[in-house]
Design an enzyme around this catalytic site. Structure first.
Site, PDB file in Angstrom:
ATOM      1  CB  SER A  97      95.381  -9.809  72.512  1.00  0.00           C
ATOM      2  OG  SER A  97      95.295 -10.468  73.760  1.00  0.00           O
ATOM      3  N   GLY A 150      94.044 -13.697  75.353  1.00  0.00           N
ATOM      4  CA  GLY A 150      93.179 -13.122  76.391  1.00  0.00           C
ATOM      5  C   GLY A 150      93.855 -12.055  77.233  1.00  0.00           C
ATOM      6  N   GLY A 180      89.168 -14.414  70.020  1.00  0.00           N
ATOM      7  CA  GLY A 180      88.450 -14.892  71.203  1.00  0.00           C
ATOM      8  C   GLY A 180      87.613 -13.772  71.797  1.00  0.00           C
ATOM      9  N   GLY A 181      88.168 -13.084  72.812  1.00  0.00           N
ATOM     10  CA  GLY A 181      87.445 -12.062  73.577  1.00  0.00           C
ATOM     11  C   GLY A 181      86.675 -11.065  72.729  1.00  0.00           C
ATOM     12  CG  HIS A 207      92.541 -22.975  71.868  1.00  0.00           C
ATOM     13  ND1 HIS A 207      92.921 -22.548  73.123  1.00  0.00           N
ATOM     14  CD2 HIS A 207      92.244 -21.855  71.164  1.00  0.00           C
ATOM     15  CE1 HIS A 207      92.851 -21.226  73.171  1.00  0.00           C
ATOM     16  NE2 HIS A 207      92.445 -20.772  71.982  1.00  0.00           N
ATOM     17  CD  GLU A 237      94.871 -18.992  68.856  1.00  0.00           C
ATOM     18  OE1 GLU A 237      94.108 -18.094  68.532  1.00  0.00           O
ATOM     19  OE2 GLU A 237      94.620 -19.814  69.750  1.00  0.00           O
ATOM     20  CD  GLU A 258      91.723 -20.901  76.105  1.00  0.00           C
ATOM     21  OE1 GLU A 258      90.649 -21.310  75.632  1.00  0.00           O
ATOM     22  OE2 GLU A 258      92.090 -19.704  76.032  1.00  0.00           O
ATOM     23  CG  ASN A 274      87.785 -20.204  70.410  1.00  0.00           C
ATOM     24  OD1 ASN A 274      86.810 -20.849  70.808  1.00  0.00           O
ATOM     25  ND2 ASN A 274      89.020 -20.423  70.844  1.00  0.00           N
ATOM     26  CD1 TRP A 275      82.367 -16.252  70.085  1.00  0.00           C
ATOM     27  CD2 TRP A 275      80.330 -17.154  69.918  1.00  0.00           C
ATOM     28  NE1 TRP A 275      81.648 -15.496  69.203  1.00  0.00           N
ATOM     29  CE2 TRP A 275      80.393 -16.017  69.078  1.00  0.00           C
ATOM     30  CE3 TRP A 275      79.135 -17.886  69.967  1.00  0.00           C
ATOM     31  CZ2 TRP A 275      79.307 -15.602  68.298  1.00  0.00           C
ATOM     32  CZ3 TRP A 275      78.062 -17.467  69.196  1.00  0.00           C
ATOM     33  CH2 TRP A 275      78.136 -16.343  68.368  1.00  0.00           C
ATOM     34  CE  LYS A 276      89.431 -18.394  73.784  1.00  0.00           C
ATOM     35  NZ  LYS A 276      90.668 -17.944  74.377  1.00  0.00           N
TER      36      LYS A 276
HETATM   37  P1  PGA Z   1      91.820 -13.816  72.439  1.00  0.00           P
HETATM   38  O1  PGA Z   1      91.706 -15.416  72.232  1.00  0.00           O
HETATM   39  O2  PGA Z   1      91.447 -13.172  71.149  1.00  0.00           O
HETATM   40  O3  PGA Z   1      90.837 -13.547  73.557  1.00  0.00           O
HETATM   41  O4  PGA Z   1      93.216 -13.540  72.837  1.00  0.00           O
HETATM   42  C1  PGA Z   1      92.203 -16.021  71.078  1.00  0.00           C
HETATM   43  C2  PGA Z   1      92.093 -17.521  71.224  1.00  0.00           C
HETATM   44  O5  PGA Z   1      92.291 -18.068  72.304  1.00  0.00           O
HETATM   45  O6  PGA Z   1      91.800 -18.214  70.271  1.00  0.00           O
END
Ligand code: PGA
Length: 256
Positions: A219, A178, A240-241, A100, A172, A102, A9-11
Protein backbone atom coordinates in the site's frame (compact mmCIF):
# COMPACT_ATOMS: atom_id res chain seq x y z
CA UNK A 1 25.91 4.76 -2.22
CA UNK A 2 23.28 2.26 -3.32
CA UNK A 3 20.77 3.17 -6.00
CA UNK A 4 17.25 3.94 -4.97
CA UNK A 5 14.87 1.38 -6.41
CA UNK A 6 11.23 1.41 -7.43
CA UNK A 7 9.59 -1.84 -8.51
CA UNK A 8 6.19 -1.86 -10.23
CA UNK A 9 4.39 -5.17 -9.81
CA UNK A 10 1.47 -5.25 -12.24
CA UNK A 11 0.43 -8.76 -11.15
CA UNK A 12 -2.32 -10.21 -13.44
CA UNK A 13 -4.32 -6.99 -13.55
CA UNK A 14 -4.07 -6.05 -17.22
CA UNK A 15 -4.12 -7.61 -20.66
CA UNK A 16 -0.79 -7.51 -22.53
CA UNK A 17 -2.12 -4.71 -24.76
CA UNK A 18 -3.18 -2.71 -21.70
CA UNK A 19 0.23 -3.28 -20.13
CA UNK A 20 2.03 -1.93 -23.19
CA UNK A 21 -0.25 1.15 -23.30
CA UNK A 22 0.38 1.78 -19.61
CA UNK A 23 4.12 1.42 -20.11
CA UNK A 24 4.02 3.87 -23.01
CA UNK A 25 2.13 6.38 -20.87
CA UNK A 26 4.69 6.03 -18.08
CA UNK A 27 7.54 6.29 -20.61
CA UNK A 28 6.07 9.54 -22.01
CA UNK A 29 5.83 11.06 -18.55
CA UNK A 30 9.53 10.32 -18.12
CA UNK A 31 10.52 11.63 -21.52
CA UNK A 32 8.60 14.90 -20.97
CA UNK A 33 9.89 15.56 -17.45
CA UNK A 34 13.52 14.50 -17.73
CA UNK A 35 14.88 17.34 -15.60
CA UNK A 36 12.82 16.61 -12.49
CA UNK A 37 13.46 12.89 -12.23
CA UNK A 38 15.59 11.73 -9.30
CA UNK A 39 18.31 9.19 -9.91
CA UNK A 40 16.73 5.78 -9.39
CA UNK A 41 16.31 2.32 -10.87
CA UNK A 42 12.81 1.60 -12.11
CA UNK A 43 11.96 -2.07 -12.47
CA UNK A 44 8.71 -2.76 -14.32
CA UNK A 45 7.22 -6.23 -13.81
CA UNK A 46 4.38 -6.86 -16.25
CA UNK A 47 2.95 -10.29 -17.04
CA UNK A 48 5.13 -12.75 -18.97
CA UNK A 49 2.99 -12.12 -22.05
CA UNK A 50 4.07 -8.48 -22.31
CA UNK A 51 7.76 -8.82 -21.50
CA UNK A 52 9.19 -8.96 -25.02
CA UNK A 53 7.18 -6.02 -26.27
CA UNK A 54 7.90 -4.09 -23.07
CA UNK A 55 11.60 -4.46 -23.79
CA UNK A 56 11.13 -2.49 -26.99
CA UNK A 57 9.23 0.31 -25.20
CA UNK A 58 11.89 0.86 -22.53
CA UNK A 59 14.82 0.71 -24.95
CA UNK A 60 15.51 4.43 -24.79
CA UNK A 61 14.87 4.89 -21.09
CA UNK A 62 18.18 4.42 -19.26
CA UNK A 63 16.76 4.00 -15.73
CA UNK A 64 14.22 1.38 -16.78
CA UNK A 65 14.62 -2.36 -16.34
CA UNK A 66 12.30 -5.29 -16.71
CA UNK A 67 11.41 -7.94 -14.18
CA UNK A 68 9.31 -11.09 -14.38
CA UNK A 69 6.87 -11.97 -11.61
CA UNK A 70 8.19 -15.52 -11.16
CA UNK A 71 10.35 -18.20 -12.78
CA UNK A 72 11.05 -21.92 -12.43
CA UNK A 73 14.21 -23.34 -10.83
CA UNK A 74 15.41 -25.39 -13.84
CA UNK A 75 16.68 -23.88 -17.09
CA UNK A 76 14.96 -26.36 -19.41
CA UNK A 77 13.22 -29.70 -19.59
CA UNK A 78 9.87 -31.44 -19.13
CA UNK A 79 8.22 -28.91 -16.81
CA UNK A 80 4.88 -28.17 -18.43
CA UNK A 81 3.69 -24.63 -17.94
CA UNK A 82 6.82 -23.36 -16.22
CA UNK A 83 9.01 -20.43 -17.32
CA UNK A 84 12.77 -20.82 -17.63
CA UNK A 85 15.11 -18.32 -15.94
CA UNK A 86 17.64 -18.93 -18.73
CA UNK A 87 15.17 -17.92 -21.43
CA UNK A 88 13.98 -14.93 -19.44
CA UNK A 89 17.59 -13.80 -19.31
CA UNK A 90 17.93 -14.36 -23.04
CA UNK A 91 15.04 -12.00 -23.83
CA UNK A 92 16.63 -9.25 -21.74
CA UNK A 93 14.97 -9.66 -18.35
CA UNK A 94 17.17 -8.60 -15.42
CA UNK A 95 15.04 -9.09 -12.30
CA UNK A 96 12.65 -11.77 -11.01
CA UNK A 97 10.15 -11.33 -8.19
CA UNK A 98 10.21 -14.50 -6.08
CA UNK A 99 8.08 -15.71 -3.21
CA UNK A 100 5.40 -13.05 -3.46
CA UNK A 101 2.77 -13.73 -0.79
CA UNK A 102 0.10 -14.23 -3.46
CA UNK A 103 2.13 -17.14 -4.83
CA UNK A 104 2.83 -18.48 -1.36
CA UNK A 105 -0.91 -18.34 -0.58
CA UNK A 106 -2.59 -19.43 -3.82
CA UNK A 107 0.08 -21.72 -5.27
CA UNK A 108 1.60 -23.23 -2.17
CA UNK A 109 5.02 -21.81 -2.94
CA UNK A 110 7.22 -22.97 -0.07
CA UNK A 111 10.47 -21.53 1.27
CA UNK A 112 12.49 -24.44 -0.15
CA UNK A 113 11.08 -23.82 -3.64
CA UNK A 114 11.93 -20.15 -3.34
CA UNK A 115 15.51 -21.04 -2.36
CA UNK A 116 15.85 -23.17 -5.51
CA UNK A 117 14.51 -20.31 -7.61
CA UNK A 118 16.92 -17.83 -6.02
CA UNK A 119 19.82 -20.17 -6.89
CA UNK A 120 18.55 -20.51 -10.47
CA UNK A 121 18.35 -16.73 -10.82
CA UNK A 122 21.88 -16.16 -9.54
CA UNK A 123 23.21 -18.91 -11.82
CA UNK A 124 21.68 -17.07 -14.79
CA UNK A 125 22.84 -13.62 -13.63
CA UNK A 126 19.31 -12.53 -12.87
CA UNK A 127 18.67 -10.45 -9.77
CA UNK A 128 16.03 -11.97 -7.50
CA UNK A 129 13.59 -9.71 -5.67
CA UNK A 130 12.67 -11.94 -2.74
CA UNK A 131 9.42 -11.08 -0.94
CA UNK A 132 9.03 -11.89 2.73
CA UNK A 133 6.38 -10.87 5.23
CA UNK A 134 4.05 -12.05 7.95
CA UNK A 135 0.32 -12.71 7.69
CA UNK A 136 -2.19 -10.94 9.90
CA UNK A 137 -2.43 -14.01 12.19
CA UNK A 138 1.35 -14.20 12.53
CA UNK A 139 1.45 -10.52 13.35
CA UNK A 140 -1.29 -10.92 15.98
CA UNK A 141 0.51 -13.88 17.55
CA UNK A 142 3.76 -11.90 17.81
CA UNK A 143 5.46 -14.06 15.17
CA UNK A 144 6.49 -11.34 12.73
CA UNK A 145 10.20 -11.49 13.46
CA UNK A 146 10.31 -15.28 13.43
CA UNK A 147 8.45 -15.41 10.11
CA UNK A 148 10.60 -12.89 8.28
CA UNK A 149 13.84 -14.33 9.69
CA UNK A 150 12.80 -17.85 8.66
CA UNK A 151 11.66 -16.81 5.17
CA UNK A 152 14.83 -14.79 4.63
CA UNK A 153 17.27 -17.40 5.92
CA UNK A 154 15.70 -20.26 3.93
CA UNK A 155 15.66 -18.16 0.74
CA UNK A 156 19.36 -17.32 1.19
CA UNK A 157 20.54 -20.73 2.40
CA UNK A 158 23.66 -22.14 0.74
CA UNK A 159 24.00 -19.40 -1.89
CA UNK A 160 27.28 -18.85 -3.72
CA UNK A 161 27.62 -15.12 -4.17
CA UNK A 162 30.33 -12.85 -5.51
CA UNK A 163 30.49 -9.23 -6.53
CA UNK A 164 28.87 -9.93 -9.91
CA UNK A 165 25.60 -10.87 -8.16
CA UNK A 166 22.86 -8.78 -6.62
CA UNK A 167 19.90 -9.64 -4.41
CA UNK A 168 16.90 -7.49 -3.43
CA UNK A 169 14.62 -8.35 -0.52
CA UNK A 170 11.23 -6.71 -0.08
CA UNK A 171 9.50 -6.69 3.28
CA UNK A 172 5.82 -7.04 2.43
CA UNK A 173 3.50 -7.51 5.39
CA UNK A 174 0.80 -9.67 3.81
CA UNK A 175 -2.03 -8.00 5.71
CA UNK A 176 -1.48 -4.55 4.20
CA UNK A 177 -0.97 -5.58 0.56
CA UNK A 178 -3.66 -4.01 -1.61
CA UNK A 179 -5.43 -2.55 1.45
CA UNK A 180 -4.83 1.15 0.91
CA UNK A 181 -3.21 1.44 4.33
CA UNK A 182 0.46 0.69 4.89
CA UNK A 183 2.16 -0.23 8.18
CA UNK A 184 3.83 2.57 10.13
CA UNK A 185 7.14 3.54 8.49
CA UNK A 186 8.98 2.75 11.76
CA UNK A 187 7.57 -0.79 11.72
CA UNK A 188 8.79 -1.28 8.16
CA UNK A 189 12.20 0.09 9.13
CA UNK A 190 12.40 -2.29 12.11
CA UNK A 191 11.41 -5.29 9.96
CA UNK A 192 13.96 -4.34 7.32
CA UNK A 193 16.67 -4.23 9.99
CA UNK A 194 15.70 -7.73 11.11
CA UNK A 195 15.86 -8.90 7.49
CA UNK A 196 19.20 -7.19 6.90
CA UNK A 197 20.68 -8.76 10.04
CA UNK A 198 19.41 -12.18 8.93
CA UNK A 199 21.07 -11.65 5.56
CA UNK A 200 24.33 -10.79 7.37
CA UNK A 201 24.01 -14.09 9.28
CA UNK A 202 23.70 -15.99 5.96
CA UNK A 203 26.01 -14.16 3.55
CA UNK A 204 29.33 -12.27 3.61
CA UNK A 205 28.98 -8.85 5.25
CA UNK A 206 30.49 -6.98 2.26
CA UNK A 207 28.02 -8.60 -0.10
CA UNK A 208 25.06 -7.62 2.07
CA UNK A 209 26.30 -4.05 2.44
CA UNK A 210 27.21 -3.49 -1.20
CA UNK A 211 25.12 -5.81 -3.31
CA UNK A 212 21.86 -6.21 -1.45
CA UNK A 213 19.01 -3.70 -1.27
CA UNK A 214 16.07 -3.75 1.12
CA UNK A 215 12.67 -2.61 -0.03
CA UNK A 216 9.27 -2.10 1.51
CA UNK A 217 6.00 -3.09 -0.21
CA UNK A 218 2.37 -2.86 0.89
CA UNK A 219 0.00 0.00 0.00
CA UNK A 220 2.68 2.51 -0.94
CA UNK A 221 1.22 5.54 -2.67
CA UNK A 222 2.02 9.11 -3.57
CA UNK A 223 0.94 10.32 -0.12
CA UNK A 224 2.83 7.99 2.19
CA UNK A 225 6.02 7.33 0.21
CA UNK A 226 7.95 10.25 1.72
CA UNK A 227 7.63 9.03 5.31
CA UNK A 228 8.99 5.62 4.27
CA UNK A 229 11.77 7.10 2.21
CA UNK A 230 13.14 8.82 5.31
CA UNK A 231 13.81 5.45 6.97
CA UNK A 232 17.47 4.49 6.94
CA UNK A 233 17.30 0.83 5.95
CA UNK A 234 14.68 1.22 3.22
CA UNK A 235 16.37 1.48 -0.20
CA UNK A 236 13.18 1.55 -2.24
CA UNK A 237 9.69 0.22 -2.79
CA UNK A 238 7.70 -2.54 -4.40
CA UNK A 239 4.46 -0.98 -5.55
CA UNK A 240 1.35 -2.85 -6.71
CA UNK A 241 -1.95 -0.93 -7.04
CA UNK A 242 -0.44 2.56 -7.29
CA UNK A 243 1.80 1.46 -10.16
CA UNK A 244 -1.26 0.81 -12.36
CA UNK A 245 -2.06 4.51 -12.51
CA UNK A 246 0.63 6.30 -14.55
CA UNK A 247 0.17 9.68 -12.85
CA UNK A 248 0.22 8.21 -9.36
CA UNK A 249 3.24 6.07 -10.20
CA UNK A 250 5.06 9.07 -11.62
CA UNK A 251 4.05 11.03 -8.51
CA UNK A 252 5.83 8.40 -6.40
CA UNK A 253 8.90 8.66 -8.66
CA UNK A 254 9.07 12.41 -8.16
CA UNK A 255 8.99 12.04 -4.38
CA UNK A 256 11.84 9.53 -4.20
P1 PGA B 1 0.14 -2.96 -3.16
O1 PGA B 1 0.88 -4.32 -3.62
O2 PGA B 1 1.08 -1.83 -3.41
O3 PGA B 1 -1.09 -2.93 -4.04
O4 PGA B 1 -0.20 -3.12 -1.73
C1 PGA B 1 2.21 -4.55 -3.28
C2 PGA B 1 2.59 -5.96 -3.71
O5 PGA B 1 1.79 -6.88 -3.61
O6 PGA B 1 3.69 -6.19 -4.16
Amino acid sequence: MKNKILVANWKMNLSPDEEISLLKEVANLFKNNKKNIPDLEIIICPSFLALKQAKEVIKELPNFHLGAQNCFWEDKGAYTGEISPLYLKQIGIEFIILGHSERRTYLGEANEMINKKVRACLKNDLCPIICVGETFEEQQEGKRDYTIMHQTSTALEGLQVDESKRILIAYEPVWVIGRGKAVEPEQAEYANRVIQQTAIDCLPLDFVKQKMSFLYGGSIDEENVVSFKEQKTIDGFLVGGASLNPKEFFGIVLKM
